[in-house]
Design an enzyme around this catalytic site. Structure first.
Site, PDB file in Angstrom:
ATOM      1  N   HIS A 307       0.848  -1.179   0.000  1.00 55.05           N
ATOM      2  CA  HIS A 307       0.000   0.000   0.000  1.00 55.05           C
ATOM      3  C   HIS A 307       0.884   1.228   0.000  1.00 55.05           C
ATOM      4  O   HIS A 307       1.944   1.233   0.625  1.00 55.05           O
ATOM      5  CB  HIS A 307      -0.901   0.008   1.262  1.00 55.05           C
ATOM      6  CG  HIS A 307      -2.053   0.938   1.139  1.00 55.05           C
ATOM      7  ND1 HIS A 307      -1.951   2.281   1.427  1.00 55.05           N
ATOM      8  CD2 HIS A 307      -3.324   0.730   0.734  1.00 55.05           C
ATOM      9  CE1 HIS A 307      -3.115   2.852   1.208  1.00 55.05           C
ATOM     10  NE2 HIS A 307      -3.973   1.938   0.780  1.00 55.05           N
ATOM     11  N   ASP A 364      -7.951  -5.299   0.133  1.00 58.46           N
ATOM     12  CA  ASP A 364      -8.468  -6.182  -0.913  1.00 58.46           C
ATOM     13  C   ASP A 364      -8.106  -7.644  -0.708  1.00 58.46           C
ATOM     14  O   ASP A 364      -8.646  -8.511  -1.389  1.00 58.46           O
ATOM     15  CB  ASP A 364      -7.930  -5.737  -2.282  1.00 58.46           C
ATOM     16  CG  ASP A 364      -8.503  -4.404  -2.712  1.00 58.46           C
ATOM     17  OD1 ASP A 364      -9.688  -4.173  -2.439  1.00 58.46           O
ATOM     18  OD2 ASP A 364      -7.775  -3.603  -3.308  1.00 58.46           O
TER      19      ASP A 364
END
Ligand code: ACO
Length: 430
Positions: A307, A364
């Site tokens: 991320h 996710d």
């Protein structure tokens, strides 16, 4: 007392730049006068170090793994709140009292139908079309039906436009699914909660009664809450960027949906399940895939890992991982890819490659396993993300439009092309 940073340039000129401090003590150097005073710009590909706005909506600390909406920790909202309440919180800046929540919900229900002509649009899409392509086109089309929502005018009735969008996106998402499987559209029903209504439009058929399962409703609420906002990510910056030209809120959100679709952003949730299925089909050996992810020449990345902001465990992934076992057990679903996901995570987190780069599972990684367990098909996963992210997009769009300091988004560049070159007539070209 105001603080300044001093920047000294190679030509010897020096400029004092104000240093701003956010409410959680984050620091920013205000360079808004840099070019006009020094003729220099800053260069920051991917905006890794660039703040484009000041915002009071969402706080996240990627080093500590903290995420809060309007100051409230995501874990508390996940435990106690509903998606409707969180939507109100993001858009209207406070938790609603009971009457405010009821009114908000009623207004959303009031807008649940789409114009009957829009139904026919669905007939023109191929049944192969990805639901994200359909959703973005349909949301952009809403501009054609609510023309009073053009540009700054839509700020005049944020309440109504927010309710329209939140409500109609749910109907459009469900209709795009029905279209893809060739079943008749199921119209919305006002007596149901937001999530129940969506599930009914997705899974009911005219010939049978449909009763939404409470565990499925709870799981959906949880996932939508966790996706509701994430400050200045790619799709939200797109919504703000498009909206900064005073494009209407439907056009701005349609652009955000398309940005979300990319596999490096919201599209990753579909890619994760496809990757896990692929690992399963190859015999379930996670080692091979971790080795591939470590090799820059393979071009392969572990989807759902890494991320831009989180350099610690993504707090949303932590909540979802915790919910996975619970939801699957409650629904009586056994999904072998949950085991593969856990093994993959364990193996990756034990590797120096992932430790050094601070790569952890993101939102996710586990969300698709719950979506799958509640019956959402894989190609609808990113649509579900869009449904969840919508209140955040609306809140961010509203905040930008109301901010007197907002200006049209228009980054600069450093030109690296040819210097002035005379035009050559075609007969003289080689
Ligand atoms: N698998 C393997 N290596 C990775 C991964 C991954 N998933 N993610 C990052 N890396 C490596 C990069 O190769 C790079 O290594 P290097 O320093 O040796 O070159 C390093 O980690 C830094 O990666 P960047 O791509 O520079 O990080 P950036 O902040 O630009 O990208 C992103 C973040 C796009 C999320 C990235 O981690 C990625 O592609 N992840 C997989 C896709 C994904 O899950 N996206 C969803 C993100 S969450 C969301 O949008 C809702």
């Amino acid at each position: 007392m105001s603080e300044n940073a001093v920047l000294t340039l190679p030509d010897g000129q020096s400029i004092e730049l104000p240093v701003l401090t956010g409410s959680e003590n984050e620091k920013a150097i205000d360079i808004s006068k840099l070019r006009s005073q020094t003729k220099h710009i800053t260069l920051d590909p991917g905006y890794v170090n660039t703040g484009a706005c000041q915002s009071g909506i969402t706080f996240l600390d990627g080093e500590k793994g903290i995420l809060r909406y309007r100051g409230i920790p995501i874990e508390q909202l996940a435990e106690n709140s509903s998606f409707m309440e969180v939507s109100y919180l993001l858009i209207h800046e406070k938790l609603p009292n009971q009457k405010e929540l009821d009114d908000f919900h009623n207004e959303i229900n009031h807008h649940a139908l789409i114009h009957e002509d829009m139904r026919h649009f669905f007939e023109s899409f191929s049944s192969e079309a990805h639901p994200m392509a359909i959703l973005s086109a349909m949301v952009a089309s809403l501009s054609a039906y609510y023309s009073e929502a053009s540009g700054a005018a839509s700020l005049g009735d944020v309440k109504q436009n927010a309710a329209r969008l939140l409500s109609k996106i749910r109907t459009l998402a469900a209709f795009s699914f029905k279209k893809s499987i060739g079943q008749p559209f199921i119209y919305p029903r006002d007596s149901l909660s937001y999530c129940e209504n969506f599930l009914r439009m997705m899974f009911a058929v005219p010939a049978e009664e449909y009763e939404p399962d409470k565990d499925v409703v709870d799981a959906l609420n949880l996932l939508l809450i966790l996706h509701a906002d994430h400050e200045q990510n790619c799709s939200t910056s797109t919504v703000r960027g498009v909206g900064s030209s005073h494009a209407n809120v439907y056009a701005s959100v349609a652009a955000g949906i398309l940005a979300l679709w990319g596999p490096l952003h919201g599209g990753a949730n579909q890619q994760v399940i496809e990757m896990l299925e692929h690992i399963r089909a190859e015999g379930g050996d996670v080692n091979k895939f971790v080795e591939m992810a470590k090799d820059p020449k393979s071009g392969f990345r572990l989807m759902g890992f890494g991320h831009r902001v989180y350099k610690n465990y993504d707090p949303r992934a932590k909540v979802i991982k915790g919910a996975c076992d619970r939801v699957l057990a409650k629904l009586g679903v056994e999904d072998p890819i949950l085991d593969i996901a856990k093994q993959l995570e364990e193996r990756a987190l034990s590797e120096d490659y992932f430790k050094e780069r601070k790569l952890f599972p993101n939102v996710d990684f586990y969300s698709g396993i719950i979506y799958r367990a509640i019956g959402i098909p894989v190609n609808m996963f990113t649509v579900m993300f869009a449904l969840g992210r919508l209140p955040g997009w609306i809140a961010q769009w509203k905040e930008m439009m109301e901010d007197p300091k907002s200006r049209i988004a228009r980054p600069r560049q450093i030109y690296t092309g040819p210097i002035e070159t005379p035009y050559m007539p075609i007969e003289k070209r080689k």
